[in-house]
Design an enzyme around this catalytic site. Structure first.
Site, PDB file in Angstrom:
ATOM      1  N   CYS A 129      33.833 -59.242 -15.265  1.00  0.00           N
ATOM      2  CA  CYS A 129      34.057 -58.943 -13.853  1.00  0.00           C
ATOM      3  C   CYS A 129      32.835 -59.326 -13.015  1.00  0.00           C
ATOM      4  CB  CYS A 129      34.438 -57.462 -13.697  1.00  0.00           C
ATOM      5  SG  CYS A 129      35.150 -57.068 -12.096  1.00  0.00           S
ATOM      6  N   HIS A 150      38.512 -56.171 -18.029  1.00  0.00           N
ATOM      7  CA  HIS A 150      37.434 -55.409 -18.667  1.00  0.00           C
ATOM      8  C   HIS A 150      37.749 -55.062 -20.120  1.00  0.00           C
ATOM      9  CE1 HIS A 150      34.975 -54.217 -15.040  1.00  0.00           C
ATOM     10  NE2 HIS A 150      36.045 -54.748 -14.474  1.00  0.00           N
ATOM     11  N   GLU A 199      35.887 -53.849 -22.311  1.00  0.00           N
ATOM     12  CA  GLU A 199      35.241 -52.599 -22.746  1.00  0.00           C
ATOM     13  C   GLU A 199      36.107 -51.379 -22.433  1.00  0.00           C
ATOM     14  OE1 GLU A 199      34.676 -54.134 -20.039  1.00  0.00           O
ATOM     15  OE2 GLU A 199      33.901 -52.868 -18.428  1.00  0.00           O
TER      16      GLU A 199
END
Lengths: 764, 232
Positions: free
Chosen positions: B86, B195, B197
């Site tokens: 991002c 994302h 994560e």
């Protein structure tokens, strides 16, 4: 508003020598008797700086002068159990609750209503910023936010302006701050047309030993201001905006709205947490309403009592600001810390690392006076308690509303009940208040920090606190202004009961309350009656549930002209769960599960969404509250969560069983076959009441077949009414036998069209 | 133990999430600071999401000039795996380590959604645990996520296989050619808007057809990096 700048600063000596000088106390929001009292306290006229301080600190918003006598109930109606886990109660920046394993949770909800009408984007954004700083002030890391929003009629042309501004303001500030937005509520009603409510809630977590308080102790300790520079924004925000009503045709009050910088606040959060971790701060206070006036006088009042400040040391964004403006400015993203001289170097190293601008303004003294100098001359010399604590308290006139008996007598019993319940359900599902709010929530980050276990559209938001043990908290907010208009005592209790039930539905055990009490003008005796009843109801309810009110705020003057909003006491309930892995979602995830309705259904349609949406009716008495039942229901859900017996749980509230069924279907698109005949017979209600009544202490629970016997045993063992009313199916439809069948896609289309038709496509 | 650095810039938001993801695959996360001129000897680097410097100039523009970026650019040149998520992707584009640029989402709003992606290139340092054509679900959240490049550049990266991820079903921000993520020519530097994560831990990831919040497709980004380092 203009503040006359004297050619020479108005010093204490000058004030003593010129008692006859005419002062603009009325323009600053002070009443004449308040001004005279200030003169009496000081034994002279106030300087212009002192007048500025008293005017903001004695405003309704900061001093709670109309509400204080009532709010004392929250501290009086308490049991031992309520005190047991309360680490910090009302009066500090935010309440703190011990949640076990050495962890504590702090949370608070606060209003930013008036700024959000004048300048919706900045008003809502800085509302988030302000409540988050309250959380940081306690020594906590902020970990979640949510918002309770009330807008005007969804079809009024001005509503779109406010909705777009408020939602993008919250989205902008909260997302940039890196805080997950995990829930909240949105209602539309013309009573909020020129007075939207933006109540922002924040939650933080901390280890017990990291708790910080707002006090200035230790003579010689430094008073340090850090964060953003002080500018001309938000001057008089508390006294002018939050403490007065809007009048049509009056001057716009935009300069009194603050401007937010979430990047500055994010850096400030990390900077503060590093300062706390390194033990470099003795006391800390955020700068919100009333800015430096509030922070200095409150820190001094809560500490040793004396403080010296050199106002010239304040770093300014605009060098032309006068001393009075600096004292009153509500510039955002600022904090004030008390630091020992030995630790100052370490403190400055940390703020320097984060590129946070800092200035040492002065120090703690033993004089018992707050003394502020400006360019070498004394412009303020007051006893801090007289500014921060001992403000005026009003015993405002209270009057039983002339209209309320007639309103309560006009019940929903006279309303016709249609035979087309399918159409009724769809009309309710697509009504502004019950429609899908993803247009809003898709603009919020729910993922950041990686601990969100539940969020919208589930009943409550849930966040993991401890990554090892899974310990977590749940939080939900509620308020039904229509119920409160009918009966503020019961309405406030209904808000409490529903927030309590929402938290229980997630599997968490409710432990504490924060409230944001939104009302009309306290100068209206009928509004004061509503306020007194709502507070009484809330305090009595909290005592019955044995969960303490830990803080919150009061927002008066929510009215346009003479018309007050419906009383809207937004109640936030915090719960604790041992392991978030056992959380319960609100919707059906699997087919073939049994659907149970817990609790008893009465014919309670007064004040309901059914009456309001289908009949444009508001009258009668809102549903009965039974806190004993709510407690037993919460205990049942907590046990079901612990034994992993419930695949889903969804509370019944606005729109009753029908709305709960539709939402449970729409959560993951799993259909259901439901029968209500047995329910109608058992509870003696007709189909309309079975589907749309808003009786309390009820919940819709789905249970995997293999857990059925154990779940029934649990309900029987706890003596709670339960009835199997259906089964989940991968049928692509919600079928209510003998009544109607609605395809999931039709439900979804109706549910989502309402917001997107008005405000633009739902993105995502 | 393999060390993967996560750089914190002022305004980074998902740095701790990236560190957690690295721990979950059995590597050691190392917190790096934007103002330092050191990568602390890490084996790979993650530039996390957020709003560095408030995104006040252009998203990622100021951070791309941070002191530590000198070392990141040097390491990327040596073939060290670098992942930009991002805002981190925006920084790598601004630093010209990756092709293309980002503008405001076409619909002008911030968007957060569970996004389906197709893995187009499974031979990069961050995607070798996938198979080309895999469809995965990764949370997406951005305001300035619209990938743009001029025609020649689009042709070049499409031809080179530098388009690593493409949006499936919904193009959430108006990105050209549905491009969600790209790599450098060598394949050691990868950037994407979604994302990974946030899809590494059951219970906290995106909703999946079988269970809510159960998506863990993001883990394979990090196991890919471990595999790339072992075979290097």
């Amino acid at each position: 508003m203009t503040i006359t700048t004297p050619a020479v600063p108005d010093t204490v000596a000058n004030a003593a020598a010129t008692p006859e000088k005419v002062q603009p106390y009325a323009a600053l929001g002070l009443k004449e008797d308040e001004y005279l009292r200030i003169r009496e306290i000081l034994g002279r006229r106030p300087t212009s700086g002192e007048l500025a301080m008293y005017s903001v600190m004695w405003s309704e918003h900061c001093s709670y002068k109309s509400s204080k006598p009532y709010l004392r109930q929250f501290g009086q109606k308490v049991s031992e159990k309520m005190k047991k886990n309360l680490m910090v109660g009302m009066g500090e920046n935010a309440g703190v609750v011990d949640v076990g394993e050495g962890w504590a949770v702090t949370f608070k909800i606060e209003s930013h209503n008036h700024p959000s009408f004048i300048e919706p984007f900045q008003g809502a954004a800085t509302g988030v910023g302000g409540i988050v700083r309250d959380i940081i002030s306690m020594g906590a890391r902020p970990v979640a936010v949510m918002d309770a929003l009330r807008f005007g009629d969804i079809d009024d042309p001005d509503t779109a302006r406010v909705v777009h501004g408020v939602v993008s303001g919250i989205s902008f500030y909260g997302n940039c701050l890196g805080l997950p937005n995990i829930g909240g509520e949105t209602y539309f009603d013309s009573v909020y047309q020129a007075n939207p409510l933006v109540n922002a809630l924040a939650v933080g977590v901390l280890r017990h030993e990291d708790l910080h308080l707002a006090n200035a102790r230790g003579v010689g300790n430094k008073v340090v201001l850090f964060g953003a520079r002080t500018g001309g924004d938000g001057i008089g925000g508390a006294s002018i905006l939050a403490s007065d009503s809007f009048s049509a045709g009056g001057p716009t009050k935009r300069p009194a709205v603050q401007v937010g910088d979430p990047f500055a606040e994010k850096v400030l959060i990390e900077c503060c947490l590093e300062l706390f971790a390194k033990g470099l701060v003795e006391g800390i206070q955020d700068l919100g309403a009333a800015g430096i006036s509030c922070a200095t006088s409150e820190l001094a009042s809560n500490g040793d009592g004396g403080m010296f400040i050199d106002l010239e040391k304040v770093l300014l964004r605009d060098p032309t600001l006068t001393a009075e403006e600096i004292l009153m400015s509500e510039s955002q993203e600022r904090m004030m810390a008390i630091v020992t001289p030995e630790k100052l170097e370490g403190f400055l190293a940390v703020v320097d690392k984060w590129d946070v601008e800092t200035s040492v303004l002065g120090e703690v003294t033993d004089t018992g006076r707050l003394v502020i100098n400006w360019r070498g001359e004394e412009i303020v010399n007051v006893e801090p308690r007289t500014v921060a604590v001992d403000g005026p308290v009003y015993d405002r006139p209270v009057a039983y509303p002339t209209w309320i008996d007639a309103l309560q007598a006009d019940t929903a019993a006279r309303l016709p009940r249609s035979t087309d319940l399918r159409a009724d359900l769809l009309t309710l599902l697509g009504s502004p208040n019950l429609s899908d709010k993803r247009w809003i929530t898709n603009q919020y980050d729910k993922y950041v920090l990686g601990n969100t276990a539940l969020s919208f559209p589930d009943d409550g938001g849930m966040v993991r606190v401890d990554e090892e043990s899974g310990l977590g908290f749940a939080v939900a907010t509620d308020a039904n202004g229509r119920y409160c208009q009918l009966d503020p005592y019961r309405g406030a209790q209904l808000a409490l009961a529903e927030a309590f039930r929402n938290v229980a539905a997630t599997g968490a055990t409710p432990v504490a309350v924060s409230d944001c009490l939104n009302f009309g003008s306290p100068e209206n005796p009928e509004v004061m009656w509503q306020f007194s009843k709502a507070v009484e109801g809330l305090a009595d309810g909290c005592l019955e549930l044995e969960i303490p009110v830990t803080g919150g705020n009061v927002s008066f003057y929510n009215q346009t002209g003479d018309v007050p909003i419906h009383p809207t006491p937004v109640v936030a309930v915090l719960g604790v769960i041992d392991d978030v892995a056992r959380r319960i979602p609100s919707g059906w995830q699997d087919e073939g599960n049994n659907i149970y309705l817990l609790g008893t259904t009465r014919d309670e349609l007064d004040g309901s969404a059914w009456a309001g949406t289908l009949h444009d009716h508001l009258g009668g008495m809102p549903p009965i509250v039974d806190f004993g039942a709510e407690l037993r229901l919460a205990g049942l859900l907590s046990a079901a969560a612990e034994q992993s017996l419930a695949a889903s749980a969804h509370d019944l509230a606005d729109g009753g069983l029908a709305q709960a069924l539709a939402e449970a279907v729409l959560r993951f698109g799993i259909g259901a076959r439901v029968w209500i005949t047995e329910l109608m017979q058992r509870d003696g209600v007709d189909a309309t009441a079975a589907l749309f009544s808003e009786s309390t202490a009820r919940m819709l629970v789905s249970v995997p077949r293999e857990d059925d016997v154990r779940f029934q045993g649990l309900c029987e063992g706890r003596g709670y009414e339960f009835l199997r009313i259906g089964v989940t199916e991968d049928s692509g439809a919600l079928e209510v036998q003998d009544q109607f069948t609605i395809p999931v896609e039709e439900l979804r289309r109706v549910h989502t069209a309402t917001m997107s038709d008005r405000f633009g496509a739902v993105v995502g | 133990m393999t060390k993967i650095g996560v750089i914190t810039f002022p305004g980074s938001l998902d740095d701790r999430d990236a560190q957690r993801a690295i721990r979950l695959v059995g590597a050691e996360p190392v917190a790096l600071w934007h103002g330092d001129h050191s990568l602390d000897g890490v084996d790979a680097v993650v530039l996390p999401g957020g709003f560095s410097y408030g995104d006040y100039l252009r998203a990622g523009a100021i951070a791309s000039h941070a002191p530590i970026m000198t070392e990141v650019i040097e390491a990327a040149g040596r073939g060290v795996p670098v992942l930009g998520i991002c805002n981190g992707f925006q920084m790598l584009s601004e630093a010209r380590l990756l092709p293309g640029a980002h503008t405001r989402n076409a619909h002008q709003q911030f968007i957060r959604r569970d996004q389906k992606l197709r893995v187009e290139n499974a031979s990069t340092a961050w995607t070798n645990a996938f198979t080309a054509g895999d469809e995965i679900v990764i949370p997406l959240k951005n305001a300035d996520g619209r990938f743009v490049a001029d025609d020649a550049e689009i042709q070049r990266i499409e031809g080179n296989g530098q388009v690593v991820f493409r949006y499936v079903d919904v193009n959430p921000n108006g990105s050209m050619n549905d491009i969600a993520g790209v790599s450098n020519e060598r394949g050691n530097v990868v950037g994407l808007m979604p994302h990974p994560e946030h899809a590494t831990e059951p219970g906290f990831g995106p909703d999946m057809p079988d269970a809510m919040r159960s998506g863990t497709d993001g883990l394979r980004f990090f196991t890919s990096a471990l595999a790339a380092l072992l075979s290097a």
